[in-house]
Design an enzyme around this catalytic site. Structure first.
Site, PDB file in Angstrom:
ATOM      1  N   GLU A 134       0.541  -0.891   0.540  1.00  0.00           N
ATOM      2  CA  GLU A 134       0.234   0.491   0.040  1.00  0.00           C
ATOM      3  C   GLU A 134       1.081   1.707  -0.336  1.00  0.00           C
ATOM      4  O   GLU A 134       2.118   1.309   0.789  1.00  0.00           O
ATOM      5  CB  GLU A 134      -0.620  -0.362   1.063  1.00  0.00           C
ATOM      6  CG  GLU A 134      -1.334   1.025   1.865  1.00  0.00           C
ATOM      7  CD  GLU A 134      -2.595   1.111   0.836  1.00  0.00           C
ATOM      8  OE1 GLU A 134      -2.154   1.897  -0.669  1.00  0.00           O
ATOM      9  OE2 GLU A 134      -4.066   1.938   1.260  1.00  0.00           O
ATOM     10  N   ASP A 135       0.691   2.369  -0.311  1.00  0.00           N
ATOM     11  CA  ASP A 135       1.101   3.460  -0.385  1.00  0.00           C
ATOM     12  C   ASP A 135       1.433   4.134   1.219  1.00  0.00           C
ATOM     13  O   ASP A 135       2.121   4.559   1.277  1.00  0.00           O
ATOM     14  CB  ASP A 135       0.594   4.516  -1.542  1.00  0.00           C
ATOM     15  CG  ASP A 135      -0.857   5.259  -1.607  1.00  0.00           C
ATOM     16  OD1 ASP A 135      -1.053   4.086  -0.577  1.00  0.00           O
ATOM     17  OD2 ASP A 135      -1.845   5.802  -1.767  1.00  0.00           O
ATOM     18  N   GLY A 143      -6.490   3.572   8.672  1.00  0.00           N
ATOM     19  CA  GLY A 143      -6.172   2.660   8.801  1.00  0.00           C
ATOM     20  C   GLY A 143      -7.587   2.048   9.076  1.00  0.00           C
ATOM     21  O   GLY A 143      -7.848   0.275   8.229  1.00  0.00           O
ATOM     22  N   LYS A 175       0.793   7.585   8.863  1.00  0.00           N
ATOM     23  CA  LYS A 175       0.536   8.270   9.631  1.00  0.00           C
ATOM     24  C   LYS A 175       0.549   7.789  10.427  1.00  0.00           C
ATOM     25  O   LYS A 175      -0.946   7.924  10.886  1.00  0.00           O
ATOM     26  CB  LYS A 175      -0.395   9.341   8.506  1.00  0.00           C
ATOM     27  CG  LYS A 175       0.303  10.164   7.937  1.00  0.00           C
ATOM     28  CD  LYS A 175      -1.114  11.048   7.311  1.00  0.00           C
ATOM     29  CE  LYS A 175      -1.111  11.168   5.613  1.00  0.00           C
ATOM     30  NZ  LYS A 175      -2.318  12.392   5.459  1.00  0.00           N
ATOM     31  N   ASP A 193      -2.471  10.736  -5.042  1.00  0.00           N
ATOM     32  CA  ASP A 193      -2.588  11.795  -5.455  1.00  0.00           C
ATOM     33  C   ASP A 193      -3.526  12.499  -4.870  1.00  0.00           C
ATOM     34  O   ASP A 193      -3.474  12.273  -4.185  1.00  0.00           O
ATOM     35  CB  ASP A 193      -3.544  11.196  -6.784  1.00  0.00           C
ATOM     36  CG  ASP A 193      -5.187  10.431  -5.436  1.00  0.00           C
ATOM     37  OD1 ASP A 193      -4.671   9.765  -5.106  1.00  0.00           O
ATOM     38  OD2 ASP A 193      -5.463  10.772  -6.297  1.00  0.00           O
TER      39      ASP A 193
HETATM   40  P1  IMP Z   1      -7.144   4.882   5.998  1.00  0.00           P
HETATM   41  O1  IMP Z   1      -7.877   4.045   4.711  1.00  0.00           O
HETATM   42  O2  IMP Z   1      -8.047   6.689   6.115  1.00  0.00           O
HETATM   43  O3  IMP Z   1      -6.116   3.944   6.122  1.00  0.00           O
HETATM   44  O4  IMP Z   1      -6.707   5.791   3.939  1.00  0.00           O
HETATM   45  C1  IMP Z   1      -5.437   5.358   2.950  1.00  0.00           C
HETATM   46  C2  IMP Z   1      -6.469   6.209   1.735  1.00  0.00           C
HETATM   47  O5  IMP Z   1      -6.029   7.037   1.949  1.00  0.00           O
HETATM   48  C3  IMP Z   1      -4.003   5.823   1.454  1.00  0.00           C
HETATM   49  O6  IMP Z   1      -4.349   4.562   0.453  1.00  0.00           O
HETATM   50  C4  IMP Z   1      -4.590   7.215   0.880  1.00  0.00           C
HETATM   51  O7  IMP Z   1      -5.284   6.561  -0.846  1.00  0.00           O
HETATM   52  C5  IMP Z   1      -5.451   8.091   1.450  1.00  0.00           C
HETATM   53  N1  IMP Z   1      -4.319   9.221   1.477  1.00  0.00           N
HETATM   54  C6  IMP Z   1      -4.628   8.942   2.935  1.00  0.00           C
HETATM   55  N2  IMP Z   1      -3.442  10.378   3.101  1.00  0.00           N
HETATM   56  C7  IMP Z   1      -3.599  10.511   2.052  1.00  0.00           C
HETATM   57  C8  IMP Z   1      -2.179  11.066   1.592  1.00  0.00           C
HETATM   58  O8  IMP Z   1      -1.331  12.026   2.193  1.00  0.00           O
HETATM   59  N3  IMP Z   1      -2.136  11.498   0.337  1.00  0.00           N
HETATM   60  C9  IMP Z   1      -3.039  10.819  -0.411  1.00  0.00           C
HETATM   61  N4  IMP Z   1      -3.558   9.850  -0.578  1.00  0.00           N
HETATM   62  C10 IMP Z   1      -3.719   9.731   1.311  1.00  0.00           C
HETATM   63 MG    MG Z   2      -4.821   4.286  -1.767  1.00  0.00          MG
END
Ligand code: IMP
Ligand code: MG
Length: 159
Positions: free
Chosen positions: A91-92, A97, A123, A151
């Protein structure tokens, strides 16, 4: 937005870190074949570079999180883990989470031989769902980042 973009992690540091992760993964998966599963689209750049640095046999798949919007029985998921593979999700970034928590839960039910997670960026202070990250490139502060696959409104992935 262009004007405000600054470098958070220099390219050479990203390269060095991916080499380090590739070495570690190669050691951890010694004698096995690792099945890399890229979370589209952001994970593409990272997974390709990572795969080049892994010395054990590698197979790859790609999955789109958005394809799970309507349900949990995506054919993609079934296909990815049906063989009882050693699955490593690539994953990027892990932010709250939620995405990975959901994905891992679904994949785990398909009985892969093993299931681990590798992310380029994390993060940690943003986490609301408990997700165990096995391989992390960089922990970063709570800032919005772009480039290397990440992106903003589908742009800047190529930075
Ligand atoms: P989560 O489900 O909140 O952990 O979000 C994860 C997804 O949100 C990642 O796979 C990214 O696609 C997007 N995302 C979260 N933070 C960033 C950021 O700083 N820049 C770009 N995309 C982000
Ligand atoms: Mg993503």
């Amino acid at each position: 937005m262009e004007d405000k973009i600054r470098v958070l992690v220099p390219e050479k540091d990203v390269d060095a870190k991916i080499a380090e992760l590739g070495k570690k993964i190669s050691e951890d998966y010694a004698g096995r074949q690792v099945h890399l599963v890229c979370v589209l689209k952001g994970g593409v750049f990272f997974m390709c570079e990572l795969a080049k640095r892994i010395t054990v046999p590698v197979t790859m798949d790609f999955m789109s999180v958005s394809s799970y919007g309507a349900g949990t029985e995506s054919s993609g998921v079934v296909k990815i883990v049906k063989d009882g593979k050693d699955v490593l999700i690539v994953e990027d970034i892990v932010d709250s989470g939620r995405t990975l928590g959901y994905l891992m839960e679904i994949l785990r039910k398909r009985n892969p031989k093993s299931l681990h997670l590798c992310t380029l960026l994390d993060k940690p202070e943003r986490r609301v769902t408990d997700v165990k990250v096995d391989y992390t490139g960089f922990n970063i502060p709570d800032e919005f980042v772009v480039g290397y696959g990440l992106d903003y409104d589908q742009k800047y992935r190529n930075l």
